[in-house]
Design a protein around this motif. Structure first.
Motif, PDB file in Angstrom:
ATOM      1  N   LEU A 116       0.823  -1.203   0.000  1.00  0.00           N
ATOM      2  CA  LEU A 116       0.000   0.000   0.000  1.00  0.00           C
ATOM      3  C   LEU A 116       0.860   1.258   0.000  1.00  0.00           C
ATOM      4  O   LEU A 116       0.524   2.249  -0.679  1.00  0.00           O
ATOM      5  CB  LEU A 116      -0.912   0.000   1.236  1.00  0.00           C
ATOM      6  N   HIS A 117       1.959   1.224   0.722  1.00  0.00           N
ATOM      7  CA  HIS A 117       2.865   2.373   0.750  1.00  0.00           C
ATOM      8  C   HIS A 117       3.427   2.643  -0.650  1.00  0.00           C
ATOM      9  O   HIS A 117       3.493   3.798  -1.106  1.00  0.00           O
ATOM     10  CB  HIS A 117       4.007   2.102   1.741  1.00  0.00           C
ATOM     11  N   ALA A 118       3.825   1.547  -1.329  1.00  0.00           N
ATOM     12  CA  ALA A 118       4.361   1.707  -2.690  1.00  0.00           C
ATOM     13  C   ALA A 118       3.291   2.219  -3.648  1.00  0.00           C
ATOM     14  O   ALA A 118       3.542   3.084  -4.492  1.00  0.00           O
ATOM     15  CB  ALA A 118       4.916   0.370  -3.184  1.00  0.00           C
TER      16      ALA A 118
ATOM     17  N   THR B 270      -0.914   7.301  -8.462  1.00  0.00           N
ATOM     18  CA  THR B 270      -2.233   7.950  -8.365  1.00  0.00           C
ATOM     19  C   THR B 270      -3.316   6.974  -8.791  1.00  0.00           C
ATOM     20  O   THR B 270      -3.072   6.023  -9.533  1.00  0.00           O
ATOM     21  CB  THR B 270      -2.309   9.196  -9.281  1.00  0.00           C
ATOM     22  N   ARG B 271      -4.543   7.239  -8.333  1.00  0.00           N
ATOM     23  CA  ARG B 271      -5.692   6.425  -8.714  1.00  0.00           C
ATOM     24  C   ARG B 271      -6.710   7.292  -9.444  1.00  0.00           C
ATOM     25  O   ARG B 271      -6.863   8.463  -9.095  1.00  0.00           O
ATOM     26  CB  ARG B 271      -6.367   5.832  -7.473  1.00  0.00           C
ATOM     27  N   HIS B 272      -7.349   6.737 -10.436  1.00  0.00           N
ATOM     28  CA  HIS B 272      -8.442   7.456 -11.097  1.00  0.00           C
ATOM     29  C   HIS B 272      -9.561   6.460 -11.395  1.00  0.00           C
ATOM     30  O   HIS B 272      -9.324   5.243 -11.528  1.00  0.00           O
ATOM     31  CB  HIS B 272      -7.964   8.135 -12.382  1.00  0.00           C
TER      32      HIS B 272
ATOM     33  N   GLN C 218      -2.035   4.218 -11.558  1.00  0.00           N
ATOM     34  CA  GLN C 218      -1.051   4.547 -12.590  1.00  0.00           C
ATOM     35  C   GLN C 218       0.089   5.344 -11.977  1.00  0.00           C
ATOM     36  O   GLN C 218      -0.076   6.077 -10.997  1.00  0.00           O
ATOM     37  CB  GLN C 218      -1.698   5.327 -13.737  1.00  0.00           C
ATOM     38  N   CYS C 219       1.264   5.175 -12.601  1.00  0.00           N
ATOM     39  CA  CYS C 219       2.462   5.900 -12.163  1.00  0.00           C
ATOM     40  C   CYS C 219       3.523   5.755 -13.237  1.00  0.00           C
ATOM     41  O   CYS C 219       3.837   4.641 -13.659  1.00  0.00           O
ATOM     42  CB  CYS C 219       2.965   5.347 -10.827  1.00  0.00           C
TER      43      CYS C 219
ATOM     44  N   VAL D   1       9.207   3.819  -8.685  1.00  0.00           N
ATOM     45  CA  VAL D   1       7.981   3.449  -7.957  1.00  0.00           C
ATOM     46  C   VAL D   1       7.450   2.116  -8.479  1.00  0.00           C
ATOM     47  O   VAL D   1       7.043   1.242  -7.703  1.00  0.00           O
ATOM     48  CB  VAL D   1       6.920   4.560  -8.097  1.00  0.00           C
ATOM     49  N   GLN D   2       7.484   1.969  -9.791  1.00  0.00           N
ATOM     50  CA  GLN D   2       7.016   0.714 -10.388  1.00  0.00           C
ATOM     51  C   GLN D   2       7.860  -0.469  -9.902  1.00  0.00           C
ATOM     52  O   GLN D   2       7.337  -1.544  -9.589  1.00  0.00           O
ATOM     53  CB  GLN D   2       7.067   0.804 -11.917  1.00  0.00           C
TER      54      GLN D   2
END
Length: 1009
Positions: free
Chosen positions: A25-27, A32-34, A45-46, A51-52
């Motif tokens: 969840l931290h990662a 962002t969420r849409h 998405q990121c 981060v990925q």
């Protein structure tokens, strides 16, 4: 209740999974969420690669933890995380970052292998889309991981999602991509793992998606590339190739082509079953062989090429059972099961039966039933009592219980297809065969006793009953006297005490169940067991009188009647894979409704006994009230092509007791009208007292050449000599021997023309002599009331051979089609290069009142030797085939049809449309109906053809076909109008289609009101 230690472990797992979930969840929070309105889901998405990476590491940690302990995968936290995990993975894969793509693909493969498939269902289509798009990635490792993951997804699909996934695979052209990848491998230098994973994925898709099989097989470059891989010795490559061929061979059209390919391919799969290969390779070899040998034609071809090796592989596989167990789950057990299933090729007669006996199949089957008892014997010869005791002990040990139904089936077919003397093909020792008979008879008697007291709840334990009952029935009817007599003797001995009580209970139950209005699976199984039991009892002299006196005959006749009225249908379980497509494999000789077959067989036994007692009134008295109806119903079977050869044979046998001998059919009824009529006859058969019968040489040439004088037999004279000397004659007289009885001759000609004859017992005695001299074996078999040999083809009434050398020289008219654009066409009878067919007026006029009137009219056409028919050459060939066989050649079907383009389909369908038109003009109602059925089935499977067919039907004034085609086109009227396809049509036809479209729209609107 869980122990304290188990509870501590659960808490430990839960705590660890909570930690991993927080990291995930931290990662994810770094992206962002849409909300996606199309899918009605939140998406992650990121664009940041770091981060990925972190997200992928977190997902991988959760999956690693889940893979180490099955309880972790079922943890509530894991279930809650699935949506987040899948959303992140799909985004990362869609980004197609080369730095992360391989890692992401590996994580997906791990995800699919670790988590239960139901957890993935909500995102399954997105996953399939994504993985399919990456199969052609230039990064080989990515493509391999995606292929592995997609294979796992498809292999574990639920029934509800399978159709949707297959639509995605079709839309993304996944199978085409995979085929391209495999071709790239065979031409390039990619690693072997790439080929294996791509090929395995393709195999899985072909298994689940039948329409993809034939197009893949039709890829010549692919199949050549795969053929080049046959030389590889790697076990994994062999296994991969076999799996692919097995999936392809599920299509019967492909299976036929693979066998037709020559000696190479049959040897490949036969060698794969050999004991020098690993078990997994051999198992897949057996599965491939099962798909390829589903038809008698394919089986006999392979037996001719590699029969010894095929039988040796089956025998070796059946021997490798591993530990005796009720449940067979290890590789040895799977191998023996697959070998036993392939051993069911014994259902067809052929040289492989001799090979089976030479390979001591009797010892192998005995070992599967009661273990290897020969090593335990202390005496070389055992009395019957000791044999029974030994067999009872072995059967109670439940050796390889899961294989028993296969063993009984194989044993039954081996005994029913064997020769009159088995000893030339065996070691000459009857011990094993006698023990097998004892095994079957003991199990059968036990079955009968249990069914006398069976309860509904016991049904699951008794589905093994039918195979052993059937095996005993086959052994009783075995051509080998030693097998048949020993079976009857042993059965009589085993039933000595309880037989009569068991028989009366059986008849009572049969009488009750035969009158039920509806049937469940239990009732049907009970009917089958009771019928087989009754038939076996009827073969034992001491029970035959009881059957007749206890109204057993009436119950059997009632069952026959109900089966023929389609009230009851009982099919045997098939061993073919459920996902097979376009199966042309012929049904068993007994037919699809085994209840009808067993009823007829039982009736045959009862009639045979009544006749031996010279008191057929015993039978007649039982069925007086329904005799006429029974005979009428039985006669209908001959006019219906849906009945199997075995059913027709036994109906023919039964009807001999009612004075009807032979094999009637529709074509024979037509031809029979010409018997002893001088019109078109070209020969008179004259007996010693001067009586004569007018006949037709062409009919005799096909049906009974022994009645023709030697100079007319084509085997002794060339076609030209016969034509020059005899065809010019209008009538020939042939004087027969003084020993020929006129009454017998007339009856014999009835059989030749009509396919059957009616005669009393006294006349039959005279007829036997003449039939024997004419070598009419099927007729002789009925005259002597010999039971048909199991598996023998039913005698066909076809005159098509007269179109060849045996009858074309007696032709008196020629048919020519309207279009004759056939390059290189050549006639075997004359020198004319225009495509034509030499035919016979007697056959044409028998099937067509129009032609009959034409030939009798006295007009110019009636004297012409050439008749021009206003149809294409392809249609003319089919027309003549119908005249001479009463059968219309069928167009390609199944996958062959589905994979034709529209022009090819139209080309195949056009002759039937032409014949429909000709059928109206020439008043050929039966042929027209047959053509109509073909056209409708083709339009149902390919409605796009309607636009092509409707114009053709309109021009030929086939208004019924025009209406149907217009209704099929109606939903797509605007599409056809806008594409310009209707511009060439007549205005009236376009208006008719438009009206159908309006009506379709109105009906659609009414449905929603």
């Amino acid at each position: 209740m869980k122990s304290g230690r188990e509870k501590d472990n659960d808490r430990s797992i839960g705590s660890h999974m909570q930690t991993l979930h927080r990291r995930l969840l931290h990662a994810l929070n770094l992206g962002t969420r849409h909300f996606d309105e199309k899918t009605n889901r939140w998406k992650w998405q990121c664009a940041n690669i770091e981060v990925q990476k972190n997200v992928l590491r977190s997902i991988s940690a959760i999956l690693d933890s889940s893979s180490r302990d099955a309880r972790a995968a079922r943890n509530a936290i894991v279930k809650e995380s699935v949506a987040d995990i899948l959303g992140a993975l799909l985004w990362i894969l869609q980004c197609k970052s080369e730095a992360l793509l391989n890692t992401a693909a590996n994580v997906v493969a791990k995800l699919v292998s670790v988590l239960p498939n139901p957890l993935l269902q909500s995102h399954i289509l997105d996953l399939v889309y994504c993985l399919s798009s990456l199969l052609s990635s230039h990064q080989v490792e990515v493509a391999i991981s995606c292929a592995t993951a997609l294979n796992l997804v498809i292999s574990n699909l639920s029934a509800t999602s399978e159709k949707a996934v297959m639509e995605v695979l079709k839309e993304t052209e996944t199978s085409i991509r995979i085929v391209g990848n495999i071709k790239d491998f065979t031409e390039g230098a990619k690693q072997i793992e790439y080929f294996e994973e791509m090929t395995l994925l393709l195999s899985t898709i072909l298994w689940c998606w039948p329409p993809s099989r034939f197009p893949v097989f039709n890829d010549v470059i692919l199949m050549k590339g795969l053929a080049n891989m046959h030389t590889r010795t790697d076990g994994s490559i062999k296994l991969t190739l076999l799996k692919l061929y097995t999936s392809l061979a599920l299509c019967d059209s492909v299976a036929r082509e693979l066998i037709k390919d020559g000696e190479v391919f049959p040897k490949i799969f036969v060698q794969a079953m050999g004991k020098s290969n690993p078990h997994v390779v051999r198992i897949e070899g057996f599965r491939l062989a099962q798909c390829l040998l589903r038809s008698q034609e394919n089986c006999l071809k392979v037996v001719a090429l590699s029969g010894e090796a095929l039988v040796d592989a089956i025998i070796c596989g059946m021997r490798e059972t591993g530990p005796s167990s009720k449940k067979i789950g290890n590789n040895h057990g799977i191998l023996s099961r697959e070998a036993c299933q392939l051993g069911l090729i014994a259902r067809w007669a052929g040289d492989h039966h001799i090979m089976f006996w030479k390979q001591e199949i009797d010892k192998v089957l005995l070992n599967l039933l009661i273990g290897n008892i020969q090593d335990q014997l202390s005496e070389p010869v055992l009395s019957m009592e000791k044999q029974i005791t030994l067999v009872k002990k072995g059967l109670q040990a439940n050796y390889h219980l899961g294989l028993r139904s296969y063993v009984w089936d194989i044993l039954g077919w081996l005994t029913i297809h064997c020769g009159e003397n088995l000893k030339p093909y065996t070691s000459g020792n009857d011990f094993c065969i006698n023990l097998l008979i004892t095994c079957a008879c003991l199990s059968f008697v036990d079955t009968l006793e249990k069914w006398c007291r069976i309860c509904q709840k016991d049904i699951d334990d008794h589905f093994q009953s039918e195979p052993v009952s059937r095996a005993v029935l086959m052994m009783i009817h075995s051509p080998c006297y030693s097998i048949s007599s020993h079976t009857r003797f042993l059965l009589s001995d085993l039933l000595k005490v309880k037989g009569m009580r068991c028989l009366k209970s059986l008849i009572h139950t049969l009488e009750y169940t035969s009158s039920l209005e509806s049937y469940g699976s239990f009732d049907k199984l009970q009917l089958v067991i009771n019928l087989i039991g009754l038939t076996c009892f009827a073969s034992l002299p001491q029970y035959q009188r009881c059957i007749v006196e206890s109204k057993g005959t009436k119950a059997v006749v009632l069952l026959v009647k109900r089966c023929l009225c389609d009230d009851i249908q009982v099919e045997r379980h098939t061993t073919w894979p459920e996902s097979s497509c376009c199966c042309f494999g012929e049904e068993d000789w007994e037919g699809s409704n085994v209840l009808l077959f067993y009823s007829l067989l039982g009736l045959t036994e009862i009639l045979h006994w009544c006749n031996l007692q010279e008191n057929p009134q015993r039978f007649s008295g039982e069925v007086t009230n329904i005799r006429a109806q029974l005979v009428s119903k039985l006669n209908e079977i001959f006019c219906n092509n849906s009945f199997s050869p075995g059913v027709k044979w036994y109906v023919s046998y039964i009807l001999t007791y009612f004075g009807l001998y032979g094999f009637p059919n529709e074509l024979a009824k037509r031809i029979g009208k010409s018997l002893n009529k001088e019109e078109y006859s070209d020969m008179k058969l004259v007996v010693a007292n001067g009586d004569c019968v007018s006949v037709h040489v062409v009919i005799l040439a096909v049906r009974c050449p022994s009645l023709l004088p030697p100079q007319l037999l084509l085997s002794r004279k060339s076609s030209e000599e016969v034509t020059d000397k005899f065809v010019g004659e209008t009538m020939r007289e042939v004087r027969l021997s003084s020993h020929v009885d006129y009454e017998a001759l007339v009856l014999l000609l009835e059989y030749i023309y009509l396919g059957c004859l009616h005669a009393g017992e006294e006349t039959v005695k005279k007829l036997k002599i003449l039939a024997k001299r004419c070598n009419l074996q099927p007729l002789l078999q009925m005259l002597y009331r010999q039971r048909p040999k199991w598996g023998i083809p039913f005698p066909s009434y076809s005159l098509t051979s007269s179109l060849g050398s045996s009858g074309s020289c007696f032709s008196d008219v020629i048919l020519v089609a309207k279009s004759n654009e056939l390059v290189g066409w050549k006639c075997n009878i004359c020198s004319d290069t225009v495509p034509h067919m030499h035919v016979h007026k007697v056959i044409l006029q028998a099937g067509c009142n129009y032609l009959q009137g034409l030939f009798r009219s006295g007009m110019q056409e009636s004297h012409s030797q050439v008749i021009k028919v206003d149809i294409s050459w392809e249609a003319l060939v089919k027309l003549v085939q119908w005249f001479y066989s009463d059968e219309l050649p069928s167009p390609p079907s199944g996958c062959l049809w589905d994979n034709m383009n529209e022009e090819e389909k139209l080309l195949n369908l056009q002759p039937y449309v032409e014949l429909c038109w000709l059928g109206e003009f020439w008043i050929l109602e039966n042929m027209q109906e047959a053509c109509w059925n073909v056209i409708m089935s083709c339009l149902d499977s390919s409605w796009q053809l309607s636009i092509k067919i409707i114009n053709m039907a309109y021009n030929l004034s086939l208004w019924k076909l025009v209406d149907i085609a217009a209704n099929l086109i109606a939903p797509s009227y605007r599409q056809f109008r806008d594409s310009g396809e209707l511009e060439e049509f007549d205005d009236a036809l376009v208006q008719l289609i438009y009206s159908a479209s309006i009506q379709h729209n109105q009906e659609g609107n009414n449905c929603f009101r």
